[in-house]
Motif scaffolding. Structure first.
Motif, PDB file in Angstrom:
ATOM      1  N   PRO A 116       7.188  -1.684 -17.933  1.00  0.00           N
ATOM      2  CA  PRO A 116       5.995  -1.573 -19.118  1.00  0.00           C
ATOM      3  C   PRO A 116       4.798  -2.176 -18.670  1.00  0.00           C
ATOM      4  CG  PRO A 116       7.988  -2.707 -19.655  1.00  0.00           C
ATOM      5  CD  PRO A 116       8.307  -2.497 -18.467  1.00  0.00           C
ATOM      6  N   ILE A 117       4.871  -3.065 -17.587  1.00  0.00           N
ATOM      7  CA  ILE A 117       3.768  -3.608 -17.241  1.00  0.00           C
ATOM      8  C   ILE A 117       2.898  -2.564 -16.439  1.00  0.00           C
ATOM      9  CG2 ILE A 117       2.470  -5.372 -15.734  1.00  0.00           C
ATOM     10  CD1 ILE A 117       5.119  -7.067 -16.190  1.00  0.00           C
ATOM     11  N   VAL A 118       3.379  -2.049 -15.383  1.00  0.00           N
ATOM     12  CA  VAL A 118       2.715  -0.896 -14.690  1.00  0.00           C
ATOM     13  C   VAL A 118       2.221   0.369 -15.594  1.00  0.00           C
ATOM     14  CG1 VAL A 118       3.793  -1.495 -12.571  1.00  0.00           C
ATOM     15  CG2 VAL A 118       5.037   0.237 -13.625  1.00  0.00           C
ATOM     16  N   GLN A 119       3.079   0.702 -16.610  1.00  0.00           N
ATOM     17  CA  GLN A 119       2.796   1.821 -17.285  1.00  0.00           C
ATOM     18  C   GLN A 119       1.614   1.304 -18.113  1.00  0.00           C
ATOM     19  OE1 GLN A 119       6.586   2.410 -19.323  1.00  0.00           O
ATOM     20  NE2 GLN A 119       7.121   3.906 -17.761  1.00  0.00           N
ATOM     21  N   GLU A 120       1.410   0.214 -18.841  1.00  0.00           N
ATOM     22  CA  GLU A 120       0.385  -0.220 -19.409  1.00  0.00           C
ATOM     23  C   GLU A 120      -0.866  -0.325 -18.641  1.00  0.00           C
ATOM     24  OE1 GLU A 120      -1.146  -4.704 -20.912  1.00  0.00           O
ATOM     25  OE2 GLU A 120       0.711  -4.247 -21.175  1.00  0.00           O
ATOM     26  N   LEU A 121      -0.711  -0.373 -17.350  1.00  0.00           N
ATOM     27  CA  LEU A 121      -2.089  -0.466 -16.589  1.00  0.00           C
ATOM     28  C   LEU A 121      -2.353   0.974 -15.956  1.00  0.00           C
ATOM     29  CD1 LEU A 121      -1.232  -3.905 -14.702  1.00  0.00           C
ATOM     30  CD2 LEU A 121      -3.015  -3.445 -16.430  1.00  0.00           C
ATOM     31  N   ASN A 122      -1.703   1.768 -16.299  1.00  0.00           N
ATOM     32  CA  ASN A 122      -1.722   3.259 -15.726  1.00  0.00           C
ATOM     33  C   ASN A 122      -1.287   3.287 -14.248  1.00  0.00           C
ATOM     34  OD1 ASN A 122      -2.423   4.480 -18.336  1.00  0.00           O
ATOM     35  ND2 ASN A 122      -4.421   3.626 -17.875  1.00  0.00           N
ATOM     36  N   LEU A 123      -0.262   2.703 -14.104  1.00  0.00           N
ATOM     37  CA  LEU A 123      -0.006   2.683 -12.701  1.00  0.00           C
ATOM     38  C   LEU A 123       1.567   3.161 -12.386  1.00  0.00           C
ATOM     39  CD1 LEU A 123      -1.110  -1.030 -11.636  1.00  0.00           C
ATOM     40  CD2 LEU A 123      -2.132   1.168 -10.932  1.00  0.00           C
ATOM     41  N   GLU A 124       2.105   3.409 -11.177  1.00  0.00           N
ATOM     42  CA  GLU A 124       3.160   3.897 -11.077  1.00  0.00           C
ATOM     43  C   GLU A 124       4.243   2.761 -10.238  1.00  0.00           C
ATOM     44  OE1 GLU A 124       5.342   7.349  -8.090  1.00  0.00           O
ATOM     45  OE2 GLU A 124       3.464   7.269  -8.463  1.00  0.00           O
ATOM     46  N   LEU A 125       5.391   2.825 -10.669  1.00  0.00           N
ATOM     47  CA  LEU A 125       6.290   1.752 -10.018  1.00  0.00           C
ATOM     48  C   LEU A 125       7.049   2.507  -9.030  1.00  0.00           C
ATOM     49  CD1 LEU A 125       7.573  -1.022  -9.640  1.00  0.00           C
ATOM     50  CD2 LEU A 125       9.315  -0.411 -11.213  1.00  0.00           C
TER      51      LEU A 125
END
Length: 156
Positions: free
Chosen positions: A15-24
């Protein structure tokens, strides 16, 4: 144990990376020497900079402190997977069409266990990799189920 920890942390960091528009890309929990390392690899279409890594690290540290899924002491590292990042999911492979890749297979396929070249296409079941053999181009059709690992490759 390290796979269980990686899976738990993946659920917390997603959820953190998605919130920051990043990809895990990957979560890795690994012992090196006497120390444990929790490594989180992130990426995006625009690339990843130090600010992105810092933002994920700060937010994840708070969540890890609150949820406490890891009993051992560890070092947290958040970084880019690098130019030759692993392609872990089929969606990653799809995004790599047209780029250089390096793939290995579980067993020899068409006389080889490794293929480095341009990923021409991927249809969920087969990779088409165009390689160079001396001065000619060779097209290799490799079943996805036979692929042991695949990563991006910087071709010279």
């Amino acid at each position: 144990m390290s796979k269980i920890v990686s899976s738990k942390v993946e659920q917390l960091v997603l959820p953190i990376v998605q919130e920051l528009n990043l990809e895990l890309v990957e979560v890795e929990y690994k012992k090196e020497g006497s120390n444990w390392f929790l490594r989180v690899f992130i990426d995006s279409d625009r690339g990843v900079n130090l600010d992105d890594c810092e933002a994920v690290s700060e937010k994840l540290s708070e969540v890890l402190d609150e949820k406490d899924p890891i009993s051992d002491a560890y070092f947290l590292e958040v970084s880019s997977p690098g130019a030759e990042r692993p392609l872990k999911k089929k969606a990653d492979v799809e995004k790599a069409v047209g780029k250089g890749v390096y793939a290995t297979t579980y067993e020899p396929f068409n006389g080889a266990k490794s293929f480095e070249g341009i990923l021409v296409s991927f249809d969920q079941d087969e990779l088409v990799i165009e390689t160079k053999v001396k001065t000619r181009k060779v097209t290799n059709v490799v079943p996805y189920e036979k692929v042991a690992s695949i990563r991006l490759s910087i071709l010279l």
